[in-house]
Design an enzyme around this catalytic site. Structure first.
Site, PDB file in Angstrom:
ATOM      1  N   SER A  38      -1.244   7.213  -9.295  1.00  0.00           N
ATOM      2  CA  SER A  38      -0.514   8.072  -8.393  1.00  0.00           C
ATOM      3  C   SER A  38      -0.244   9.361  -9.307  1.00  0.00           C
ATOM      4  O   SER A  38       0.287  10.414  -8.773  1.00  0.00           O
ATOM      5  CB  SER A  38       1.031   7.647  -8.134  1.00  0.00           C
ATOM      6  OG  SER A  38       1.447   6.504  -9.112  1.00  0.00           O
TER       7      SER A  38
ATOM      8  N   HIS B   1      -5.900   7.476  -3.425  1.00  0.00           N
ATOM      9  CA  HIS B   1      -4.598   7.349  -3.642  1.00  0.00           C
ATOM     10  C   HIS B   1      -3.778   6.920  -2.318  1.00  0.00           C
ATOM     11  O   HIS B   1      -3.676   7.907  -1.462  1.00  0.00           O
ATOM     12  CB  HIS B   1      -3.619   8.436  -4.144  1.00  0.00           C
ATOM     13  CG  HIS B   1      -2.318   8.496  -4.466  1.00  0.00           C
ATOM     14  ND1 HIS B   1      -1.276   9.390  -4.362  1.00  0.00           N
ATOM     15  CD2 HIS B   1      -1.443   7.039  -4.834  1.00  0.00           C
ATOM     16  CE1 HIS B   1      -0.162   8.980  -4.512  1.00  0.00           C
ATOM     17  NE2 HIS B   1      -0.231   7.467  -4.909  1.00  0.00           N
TER      18      HIS B   1
ATOM     19  N   GLU C 187      -4.687  10.280  -0.160  1.00  0.00           N
ATOM     20  CA  GLU C 187      -4.857  11.395  -1.007  1.00  0.00           C
ATOM     21  C   GLU C 187      -6.310  11.359  -1.811  1.00  0.00           C
ATOM     22  O   GLU C 187      -6.451  10.152  -2.519  1.00  0.00           O
ATOM     23  CB  GLU C 187      -3.558  11.728  -1.904  1.00  0.00           C
ATOM     24  CG  GLU C 187      -3.277  13.052  -2.178  1.00  0.00           C
ATOM     25  CD  GLU C 187      -2.187  13.123  -2.881  1.00  0.00           C
ATOM     26  OE1 GLU C 187      -1.558  11.777  -3.544  1.00  0.00           O
ATOM     27  OE2 GLU C 187      -1.501  14.099  -3.020  1.00  0.00           O
TER      28      GLU C 187
ATOM     29  N   ASN D  27       3.020  13.553  -5.241  1.00  0.00           N
ATOM     30  CA  ASN D  27       3.958  13.346  -6.028  1.00  0.00           C
ATOM     31  C   ASN D  27       4.615  14.409  -6.775  1.00  0.00           C
ATOM     32  O   ASN D  27       5.733  14.658  -7.369  1.00  0.00           O
ATOM     33  CB  ASN D  27       3.652  12.115  -7.226  1.00  0.00           C
ATOM     34  CG  ASN D  27       3.790  10.847  -6.637  1.00  0.00           C
ATOM     35  OD1 ASN D  27       4.810  10.545  -5.884  1.00  0.00           O
ATOM     36  ND2 ASN D  27       2.528  10.147  -6.801  1.00  0.00           N
TER      37      ASN D  27
HETATM   38  N1  CAA Z   1       2.752  -4.589   7.219  1.00  0.00           N
HETATM   39  C1  CAA Z   1       2.879  -4.310   8.597  1.00  0.00           C
HETATM   40  N2  CAA Z   1       3.880  -3.552   9.203  1.00  0.00           N
HETATM   41  C2  CAA Z   1       4.743  -3.140   8.654  1.00  0.00           C
HETATM   42  C3  CAA Z   1       4.992  -3.309   6.993  1.00  0.00           C
HETATM   43  C4  CAA Z   1       3.722  -3.865   6.409  1.00  0.00           C
HETATM   44  N3  CAA Z   1       3.818  -4.280   5.067  1.00  0.00           N
HETATM   45  N4  CAA Z   1       6.075  -2.653   6.650  1.00  0.00           N
HETATM   46  C5  CAA Z   1       6.655  -2.068   7.898  1.00  0.00           C
HETATM   47  N5  CAA Z   1       5.878  -2.371   8.739  1.00  0.00           N
HETATM   48  C6  CAA Z   1       6.191  -1.963  10.245  1.00  0.00           C
HETATM   49  C7  CAA Z   1       7.324  -2.661  10.818  1.00  0.00           C
HETATM   50  O1  CAA Z   1       6.541  -3.876  11.379  1.00  0.00           O
HETATM   51  C8  CAA Z   1       7.594  -1.815  12.001  1.00  0.00           C
HETATM   52  O2  CAA Z   1       7.067  -1.747  13.116  1.00  0.00           O
HETATM   53  P1  CAA Z   1       7.802  -1.359  14.617  1.00  0.00           P
HETATM   54  O3  CAA Z   1       8.224  -0.057  14.338  1.00  0.00           O
HETATM   55  O4  CAA Z   1       6.335  -1.034  15.487  1.00  0.00           O
HETATM   56  O5  CAA Z   1       8.416  -2.535  14.709  1.00  0.00           O
HETATM   57  C9  CAA Z   1       7.541  -0.340  11.085  1.00  0.00           C
HETATM   58  O6  CAA Z   1       6.571  -0.625  10.065  1.00  0.00           O
HETATM   59  C10 CAA Z   1       8.761  -0.098  10.555  1.00  0.00           C
HETATM   60  O7  CAA Z   1       9.441  -0.971   9.686  1.00  0.00           O
HETATM   61  P2  CAA Z   1      10.762  -1.452   9.931  1.00  0.00           P
HETATM   62  O8  CAA Z   1      11.262  -1.542  11.099  1.00  0.00           O
HETATM   63  O9  CAA Z   1      10.611  -3.067   9.122  1.00  0.00           O
HETATM   64  O10 CAA Z   1      11.641  -0.602   8.901  1.00  0.00           O
HETATM   65  P3  CAA Z   1      11.700   0.709   8.888  1.00  0.00           P
HETATM   66  O11 CAA Z   1      11.875   1.354  10.343  1.00  0.00           O
HETATM   67  O12 CAA Z   1      12.805   1.171   7.899  1.00  0.00           O
HETATM   68  O13 CAA Z   1      10.188   1.208   8.404  1.00  0.00           O
HETATM   69  C11 CAA Z   1       8.931   1.752   6.457  1.00  0.00           C
HETATM   70  C12 CAA Z   1       9.816   0.968   7.145  1.00  0.00           C
HETATM   71  C13 CAA Z   1       7.562   2.182   7.235  1.00  0.00           C
HETATM   72  C14 CAA Z   1       8.783   1.705   4.974  1.00  0.00           C
HETATM   73  C15 CAA Z   1       9.734   3.415   6.583  1.00  0.00           C
HETATM   74  O14 CAA Z   1      11.161   3.067   6.320  1.00  0.00           O
HETATM   75  C16 CAA Z   1       9.024   4.448   5.919  1.00  0.00           C
HETATM   76  O15 CAA Z   1       8.340   5.083   6.255  1.00  0.00           O
HETATM   77  N6  CAA Z   1       9.651   4.627   4.569  1.00  0.00           N
HETATM   78  C17 CAA Z   1       8.997   5.798   3.667  1.00  0.00           C
HETATM   79  C18 CAA Z   1       8.040   5.075   2.933  1.00  0.00           C
HETATM   80  C19 CAA Z   1       7.244   6.146   2.117  1.00  0.00           C
HETATM   81  O16 CAA Z   1       7.677   7.299   1.884  1.00  0.00           O
HETATM   82  N7  CAA Z   1       6.321   5.892   1.431  1.00  0.00           N
HETATM   83  C20 CAA Z   1       5.644   6.436   0.385  1.00  0.00           C
HETATM   84  C21 CAA Z   1       6.424   6.090  -0.985  1.00  0.00           C
HETATM   85  S1  CAA Z   1       5.489   7.012  -2.272  1.00  0.00           S
HETATM   86  C22 CAA Z   1       3.916   5.963  -2.503  1.00  0.00           C
HETATM   87  O17 CAA Z   1       3.787   5.140  -2.020  1.00  0.00           O
HETATM   88  C23 CAA Z   1       3.133   6.823  -3.460  1.00  0.00           C
HETATM   89  C24 CAA Z   1       3.465   7.052  -4.652  1.00  0.00           C
HETATM   90  O18 CAA Z   1       2.487   7.422  -5.626  1.00  0.00           O
HETATM   91  C25 CAA Z   1       4.622   6.644  -5.316  1.00  0.00           C
END
Ligand code: CAA
Length: 297
Positions: A131, A152, A164, A202
């Site tokens: 990352s 990424h 990315e 990031n």
């Molecule tokens: N596998 C399959 N489906 C998944 C899943 C997984 N691991 N995790 C979540 N889902 C699905 C759920 O089943 C749900 O589907 P529906 O809406 O169709 O029912 C949907 O995704 C949403 O999940 P939840 O209802 O459980 O919870 P939520 O609405 O809070 O969403 C989330 C969860 C998708 C994580 C959302 O909160 C989100 O987008 N959060 C931000 C995530 C983000 O910013 N990620 C990037 C982080 S930075 C990074 O990764 C890079 C780095 O270098 C640090």
């Protein structure tokens, strides 16, 4: 020239890649899943063999969620037949693409890429899911830096659309085109970035997370209120403190350290509240405690 060199993956299942994923943590298992889901054959390994069964269980759970919503047609057990786990890195064998997804420590990654380079065939692509660590620096570990690249992914990998793609100085354009095609074939949206610290994502995200942590540190408001502000006022799916816990506070600190060292700018310096939490083992969701507590009512 292999089929995936410079032309789009047309239909999942038609042209199967052999992909090796090294590191079976949150990111590695997600990456293994999306390759297998798209019809490719995957070999997954981790230096800690004990995580492999839980990785497969976690992939099964995620596939089942997708199947219930008709987002995939295949049964999870069918997709899992395309994922083979091996206990030793030497057993990953000959593949079309190798993706490293281990923890964010430069020396560990450099050592790993030297091993991969000994195993990988000449035509293969070697990619890092880092990352923040320099792709240029990592590319010095392989004999052919033209086929080395950053790929990424974002957590949760099966849900997040972005990949990315980071081109180092010596990455060949054909490697970029191949990885763009592969990412599209996985159902992802690729963006390309130069190898600048934190790439695009990031570099934008870390100052946001840091400011939220400073708001808490300075007593501007509570964690809940800070996160509610970002969710309800800025339409972020998660608040910045909740997101930090989700990413892992140690990971966030490692990324901030890289950005701070590379840019030398205060805006990236990990705040004291984050250092104290990481030093005391409060790493977010994975440790059960971070800005919030997990596993309790
Ligand atoms: N596998 C399959 N489906 C998944 C899943 C997984 N691991 N995790 C979540 N889902 C699905 C759920 O089943 C749900 O589907 P529906 O809406 O169709 O029912 C949907 O995704 C949403 O999940 P939840 O209802 O459980 O919870 P939520 O609405 O809070 O969403 C989330 C969860 C998708 C994580 C959302 O909160 C989100 O987008 N959060 C931000 C995530 C983000 O910013 N990620 C990037 C982080 S930075 C990074 O990764 C890079 C780095 O270098 C640090």
């Amino acid at each position: 020239m292999p089929w995936w060199r410079g032309r789009p993956v047309c239909c999942p299942g038609d042209d199967r890649l052999k992909a090796a994923v090294i590191g079976a943590g949150t990111m590695g298992r997600g990456i293994a899943q999306v390759f297998a889901q798209s019809g490719h054959d995957v070999v997954l390994t981790d230096m800690n063999q004990e995580v492999l069964p839980s990785a497969l269980k976690n992939i099964w759970d995620s596939l089942e969620r997708l199947r219930k919503k008709s987002l995939i047609e295949e049964e999870p057990s069918q997709v899992l037949t395309r994922i083979r786990t091996v206990k030793q890195i030497d057993e990953i064998g000959q593949n079309d693409i190798y993706i490293e997804a281990i923890f964010e420590k430069l020396n560990a990654k450099m050592d790993l890429f030297r091993i991969i380079d000994r195993i990988a065939p000449k035509s293969s692509i070697i990619a890092s899911n880092t990352s923040s660590i320099s792709i240029n620096l990592l590319s010095t570990t392989v004999k052919a830096p033209g086929r080395f690249i950053g790929m990424h992914f974002f957590n949760p990998v099966p849900v997040m659309k972005l990949v990315e793609i980071i081109k180092a100085e010596r990455t060949e354009q054909s490697t970029v085109e191949s990885v763009v095609a592969i990412a599209r074939g996985l159902g992802k949206e690729p963006v390309t970035s130069k190898d600048f610290p934190g790439f695009i994502s990031n570099r934008i995200l870390m100052p946001i997370l840091k400011e939220a942590m400073l708001c808490l540190q300075e007593g501007v408001s509570t964690a809940q209120e800070i996160d509610r502000t970002a969710k309800l006022g800025l339409n972020h799916p998660m608040g910045p403190l909740e997101l930090s816990d989700f990413i892992g506070l140690d990971v966030v600190m490692d990324i901030m350290e890289v950005l701070y060292t590379e840019f030398g700018e205060e805006r990236f310096k990990p705040p004291i509240i984050l250092r104290n939490m990481v030093n005391s083992g409060m790493l977010g969701r994975k440790s059960g405690i971070g800005f919030y507590r997990y596993g309790e009512e």
